[in-house]
Design a protein around this motif. Structure first.
Motif, PDB file in Angstrom:
ATOM      1  N   ALA A  73       0.761  -1.116   0.004  1.00  0.00           N
ATOM      2  CA  ALA A  73      -0.108  -0.065   0.055  1.00  0.00           C
ATOM      3  C   ALA A  73       0.835   1.345  -0.079  1.00  0.00           C
ATOM      4  CB  ALA A  73      -0.961  -0.006   1.108  1.00  0.00           C
ATOM      5  N   THR A  98     -10.027  10.555   2.225  1.00  0.00           N
ATOM      6  CA  THR A  98     -10.288  10.152   0.792  1.00  0.00           C
ATOM      7  C   THR A  98      -9.821  11.160  -0.144  1.00  0.00           C
ATOM      8  OG1 THR A  98     -12.493  11.075   0.776  1.00  0.00           O
ATOM      9  CG2 THR A  98     -12.282   8.860   1.605  1.00  0.00           C
ATOM     10  N   THR A  99      -9.806  10.845  -1.414  1.00  0.00           N
ATOM     11  CA  THR A  99      -9.574  11.489  -2.606  1.00  0.00           C
ATOM     12  C   THR A  99     -10.806  11.970  -3.338  1.00  0.00           C
ATOM     13  OG1 THR A  99      -9.436   9.774  -4.188  1.00  0.00           O
ATOM     14  CG2 THR A  99      -7.239  10.270  -3.132  1.00  0.00           C
ATOM     15  N   ILE A 109     -10.387   7.204  -3.591  1.00  0.00           N
ATOM     16  CA  ILE A 109      -9.579   6.511  -3.157  1.00  0.00           C
ATOM     17  C   ILE A 109      -9.302   6.745  -1.734  1.00  0.00           C
ATOM     18  CG2 ILE A 109      -6.682   5.726  -3.132  1.00  0.00           C
ATOM     19  CD1 ILE A 109      -6.965   6.564  -6.027  1.00  0.00           C
ATOM     20  N   PHE A 111      -7.784   6.163   2.335  1.00  0.00           N
ATOM     21  CA  PHE A 111      -6.320   6.019   3.222  1.00  0.00           C
ATOM     22  C   PHE A 111      -7.018   6.071   4.454  1.00  0.00           C
ATOM     23  CE2 PHE A 111      -4.807   7.499  -0.703  1.00  0.00           C
ATOM     24  CZ  PHE A 111      -3.281   7.231  -1.002  1.00  0.00           C
ATOM     25  N   GLN A 132      -2.624   3.677   2.276  1.00  0.00           N
ATOM     26  CA  GLN A 132      -3.884   3.348   1.579  1.00  0.00           C
ATOM     27  C   GLN A 132      -4.611   1.774   1.842  1.00  0.00           C
ATOM     28  OE1 GLN A 132      -3.823   1.217  -1.717  1.00  0.00           O
ATOM     29  NE2 GLN A 132      -6.093   1.697  -1.709  1.00  0.00           N
ATOM     30  N   GLY A 254      -6.580  -3.435  -0.161  1.00  0.00           N
ATOM     31  CA  GLY A 254      -6.159  -2.404  -1.035  1.00  0.00           C
ATOM     32  C   GLY A 254      -4.743  -2.554  -1.653  1.00  0.00           C
ATOM     33  N   GLY A 259      -2.670   3.835  -5.357  1.00  0.00           N
ATOM     34  CA  GLY A 259      -2.425   4.728  -4.322  1.00  0.00           C
ATOM     35  C   GLY A 259      -1.298   5.715  -4.530  1.00  0.00           C
ATOM     36  N   ILE A 266      -5.328  13.912  -1.402  1.00  0.00           N
ATOM     37  CA  ILE A 266      -6.433  13.645  -0.245  1.00  0.00           C
ATOM     38  C   ILE A 266      -7.026  14.915   0.257  1.00  0.00           C
ATOM     39  CG2 ILE A 266      -6.368  12.337   1.986  1.00  0.00           C
ATOM     40  CD1 ILE A 266      -3.736  11.084   1.066  1.00  0.00           C
ATOM     41  N   THR A 284       1.877  10.429  -2.165  1.00  0.00           N
ATOM     42  CA  THR A 284       1.818   9.259  -1.616  1.00  0.00           C
ATOM     43  C   THR A 284       2.595   8.383  -2.572  1.00  0.00           C
ATOM     44  OG1 THR A 284      -0.386   8.697  -2.546  1.00  0.00           O
ATOM     45  CG2 THR A 284      -0.326   9.367  -0.341  1.00  0.00           C
TER      46      THR A 284
END
Length: 331
Positions: A73, A98-99, A109, A111, A132, A254, A259, A266, A284
């Protein structure tokens, strides 16, 4: 076969392609050809250099003492900031951030924070590491009760021990992030004295053959579909969880290159926390896919050759490349 038939049965002179005899002979030839093909494939699947099925390559790698690497991840940091009129706010462990919406996965995505953090009030900030993936399960326990900072974890009930040897339990979801699994067994004496935890962690080992009869150990295997199985001992190599005790797994699903994101990707807290928001996030990185069949085929013999010792320069190279994280980053 037709030539042999002329010798074996000289009275058979009608070898017209449309005759019943030739049709039967061709049908037999086809079945023998299919059997020959599968015989060759069985032999091919028995050697890691010629096997083409991922399941075969994984099993052969395990025979060589090599565990194929699963998805890693991506990690990074998120900066939380309180409102100018807010008091200090605590960010719990595994808070999801999240994104924005990503069309390729039909969602954001996700985290999770990897530690508890307190954001100072009145516009204060704190930087928190994130990883992630999404922690699985719905059973929440508070552990660390004998410390000054107990905390809550989310787990998945994967089964109940029946007291037999060599028990196996399967995780419900995948792909599981490499290194994210912690296995807990119900504490039979919980509540008898203060400071006890309701579940107790057991230790992961590469192979149960390395464990003694009383070692609270477990090992994992992953099949060709990414399904993870958890294995316990037989009372000789690894202890047997006592009958009637529940088995729990804390793990994250995940991983992969999805990620690996640019800075400030994010942007949101999945479940809003009053008085605090995300003000920034780092880039990331580190997310990699699970080992491919070609990587397993190359790395498993390297691991077997070195036998966990290094003498020559080639030995050091093989030892390094036998680590899944190194081999995936070098591809």
């Amino acid at each position: 076969m037709l030539d042999y038939a002329k010798t074996a049965f000289p009275e058979w002179t009608n070898q017209n392609p449309g005759s019943l005899e030739v049709m039967l002979l061709e049908s037999l030839a086809r079945e023998l050809d299919v059997l020959s093909y599968y015989g060759d494939r069985i032999v091919g699947e028995a050697y890691i250099g010629t096997a083409t099925q991922l399941s075969s390559v994984i099993q052969l790698a395990q025979l060589l003492g090599y565990t194929p690497g699963q998805a890693l991840a991506a990690t990074g940091t998120v900066t939380f900031q309180t409102a100018t009129t807010s008091s200090a706010v605590t960010i719990p462990l595994a808070t999801q951030v999240t994104t924005n919406y990503v069309s390729s996965i039909n969602g954001p995505i996700v985290f999770e924070t990897t530690q508890v953090a307190t954001v100072p009030g009145n516009g204060g900030t704190v930087v928190v590491p994130v990883v992630q993936g999404v922690t699985q399960g719905s059973a929440v326990f508070t552990i660390g009760n004998n410390t000054t900072a107990p905390f809550a974890i989310t787990t998945e009930l994967i089964g109940t021990s029946d007291g037999s040897q060599l028990q196996t339990f399967t995780l419900a979801n995948n792909p599981v992030v490499s290194g994210s699994i912690t296995i807990y067994v119900q504490n039979p004496t919980f509540g008898s004295t203060s400071g006890q935890d309701p579940i107790l962690p057991w230790n992961q080992v590469a192979s149960l053959q390395q464990s003694g009869s009383s070692d609270q150990a477990w090992a994992e295997t992953v099949d060709e579909n990414g399904i993870v199985s958890i294995h316990f001992g037989d009372g000789i190599n690894g202890a047997i969880p006592p009958a009637g005790l529940n088995i729990y797994a804390n793990y994250r699903v995940g991983g992969g290159t999805i990620g690996n994101l640019a800075a400030n990707s994010i942007v949101d807290i999945a479940s809003a926390i009053n008085g605090v928001a995300i003000s920034a996030s780092s880039a990331t990185s580190g997310g990699t896919a699970a080992e491919t069949i070609d990587q397993i085929r190359a790395n498993a013999p390297r691991a077997f050759t070195t036998q966990q010792r290094a003498v020559t320069l080639a030995d050091y190279g093989n030892l390094a490349m036998s680590l899944p994280i190194v081999s995936r980053l070098m591809r």
